[in-house]
Scaffold this motif. Structure first.
Motif, PDB file in Angstrom:
ATOM      1  N   PHE A 116       0.845  -1.197   0.000  1.00 31.10           N
ATOM      2  CA  PHE A 116       0.000   0.000   0.000  1.00 31.10           C
ATOM      3  C   PHE A 116       0.880   1.247   0.000  1.00 31.10           C
ATOM      4  O   PHE A 116       0.681   2.166  -0.799  1.00 31.10           O
ATOM      5  CB  PHE A 116      -0.930  -0.011   1.219  1.00 31.10           C
ATOM      6  N   ASN A 117       1.867   1.279   0.894  1.00 32.75           N
ATOM      7  CA  ASN A 117       2.749   2.440   0.978  1.00 32.75           C
ATOM      8  C   ASN A 117       3.620   2.602  -0.268  1.00 32.75           C
ATOM      9  O   ASN A 117       4.057   3.708  -0.570  1.00 32.75           O
ATOM     10  CB  ASN A 117       3.612   2.378   2.238  1.00 32.75           C
ATOM     11  N   ARG A 164       2.382   2.186  -3.120  1.00 26.81           N
ATOM     12  CA  ARG A 164       1.394   2.550  -4.144  1.00 26.81           C
ATOM     13  C   ARG A 164       1.383   1.513  -5.266  1.00 26.81           C
ATOM     14  O   ARG A 164       1.420   1.826  -6.444  1.00 26.81           O
ATOM     15  CB  ARG A 164       1.658   3.951  -4.688  1.00 26.81           C
ATOM     16  N   ASP A 165       1.317   0.258  -4.849  1.00 23.39           N
ATOM     17  CA  ASP A 165       1.436  -0.883  -5.749  1.00 23.39           C
ATOM     18  C   ASP A 165       0.129  -1.688  -5.775  1.00 23.39           C
ATOM     19  O   ASP A 165      -0.008  -2.672  -5.043  1.00 23.39           O
ATOM     20  CB  ASP A 165       2.605  -1.751  -5.270  1.00 23.39           C
ATOM     21  N   PRO A 166      -0.859  -1.275  -6.591  1.00 18.56           N
ATOM     22  CA  PRO A 166      -2.138  -1.993  -6.619  1.00 18.56           C
ATOM     23  C   PRO A 166      -2.005  -3.473  -6.965  1.00 18.56           C
ATOM     24  O   PRO A 166      -2.686  -4.310  -6.360  1.00 18.56           O
ATOM     25  CB  PRO A 166      -2.953  -1.253  -7.682  1.00 18.56           C
ATOM     26  N   TYR A 222      -6.782   6.432  -7.209  1.00 15.80           N
ATOM     27  CA  TYR A 222      -6.939   6.311  -5.758  1.00 15.80           C
ATOM     28  C   TYR A 222      -5.765   6.947  -5.011  1.00 15.80           C
ATOM     29  O   TYR A 222      -5.965   7.760  -4.103  1.00 15.80           O
ATOM     30  CB  TYR A 222      -7.092   4.839  -5.365  1.00 15.80           C
ATOM     31  N   PHE A 223      -4.550   6.578  -5.379  1.00 17.60           N
ATOM     32  CA  PHE A 223      -3.387   7.107  -4.672  1.00 17.60           C
ATOM     33  C   PHE A 223      -3.165   8.590  -4.967  1.00 17.60           C
ATOM     34  O   PHE A 223      -2.699   9.332  -4.110  1.00 17.60           O
ATOM     35  CB  PHE A 223      -2.134   6.283  -4.982  1.00 17.60           C
ATOM     36  N   GLU A 224      -3.521   9.035  -6.144  1.00 15.60           N
ATOM     37  CA  GLU A 224      -3.419  10.454  -6.475  1.00 15.60           C
ATOM     38  C   GLU A 224      -4.369  11.271  -5.605  1.00 15.60           C
ATOM     39  O   GLU A 224      -4.028  12.362  -5.140  1.00 15.60           O
ATOM     40  CB  GLU A 224      -3.699  10.689  -7.960  1.00 15.60           C
ATOM     41  N   ALA A 230      -2.871  11.460  -2.156  1.00 11.12           N
ATOM     42  CA  ALA A 230      -1.747  12.402  -2.164  1.00 11.12           C
ATOM     43  C   ALA A 230      -2.246  13.845  -2.198  1.00 11.12           C
ATOM     44  O   ALA A 230      -1.657  14.728  -1.559  1.00 11.12           O
ATOM     45  CB  ALA A 230      -0.825  12.118  -3.345  1.00 11.12           C
ATOM     46  N   ARG A 243       2.061   8.283   3.400  1.00  7.14           N
ATOM     47  CA  ARG A 243       2.190   6.887   3.813  1.00  7.14           C
ATOM     48  C   ARG A 243       1.202   6.595   4.928  1.00  7.14           C
ATOM     49  O   ARG A 243       0.688   7.515   5.544  1.00  7.14           O
ATOM     50  CB  ARG A 243       3.606   6.549   4.263  1.00  7.14           C
ATOM     51  N   ARG A 291      -3.088   7.704   8.628  1.00  4.28           N
ATOM     52  CA  ARG A 291      -2.689   8.242   7.325  1.00  4.28           C
ATOM     53  C   ARG A 291      -1.824   9.449   7.644  1.00  4.28           C
ATOM     54  O   ARG A 291      -2.239  10.343   8.385  1.00  4.28           O
ATOM     55  CB  ARG A 291      -3.913   8.642   6.507  1.00  4.28           C
TER      56      ARG A 291
END
Length: 124
Positions: free
Chosen positions: A21-22, A24-26, A58-60, A63, A69, A93
Motif C-alpha cells: 500500500f505504501n 502505491r502498488d495496486p 486512488y493514490f493520487e 496524495a 504513507r 494516514r
C-alpha cells in the motif's frame, strides 16, 4: 520447518499489504487479497470479484489530501481459528513530514485459502 501459526501468518499478511500500500502498488496489494474480497464501508458492502478493482487515481486522491504513507500501530487478534483470523487494525494516514492526517480502527479478516494466507475482508 513448520509453517507459522495462524495469528503470526495473519499479521505477516497485513504487514505485507501495508508495505505494498505504501509503495502505491495496486498489483502487489491484489496479490495479498483473496477474491472475492469484501469491503464493508459504513453500511455499504463492496465486493471485488477479481484483482484490479482499486479505483483509478486512488493514490493520487490520497496524495492530494496530503497523504504520503500509512503507519500501522496495532494488529490485535480478536478471534482466531486454524484458517481464519479476525484482527482489530489501527493505523494512521500520514503526511510526508510524519504528521497525522487521520487515525482509523477497523476489523480485518485474514483467511487461509488454497494454501495461502490472504486478506479476505475489511471493515471501515
Amino acid at each position: 520447518m513448520s509453517s507459522p501459526d495462524p495469528e503470526s501468518a495473519a499479521i505477516a499478511c497485513i504487514e505485507a499489504f501495508t508495505e505494498r500500500f505504501n509503495a502505491r502498488d495496486p498489483a502487489g496489494m491484489d496479490a495479498i487479497l483473496h477474491f472475492p474480497h469484501l469491503i464493508l464501508a459504513d453500511e455499504h458492502l463492496v465486493i471485488w470479484k477479481a484483482p484490479g478493482q482499486l479505483a483509478p487515481g486512488y493514490f493520487e486522491e490520497l496524495a492530494a489530501e496530503g497523504w504520503a504513507r500509512s503507519t500501522y500501530y496495532g494488529k490485535q487478534v480478536v478471534l482466531a481459528g486454524a484458517t481464519k483470523v479476525h484482527l482489530l487494525v489501527e493505523y494512521s494516514r500520514d503526511r510526508a513530514d510524519g504528521s497525522e492526517i487521520s487515525r482509523h480502527r477497523n476489523l480485518w479478516i485474514v483467511t487461509l485459502q488454497d494454501g495461502r494466507w490472504g486478506l479476505k475482508q475489511r471493515s471501515y
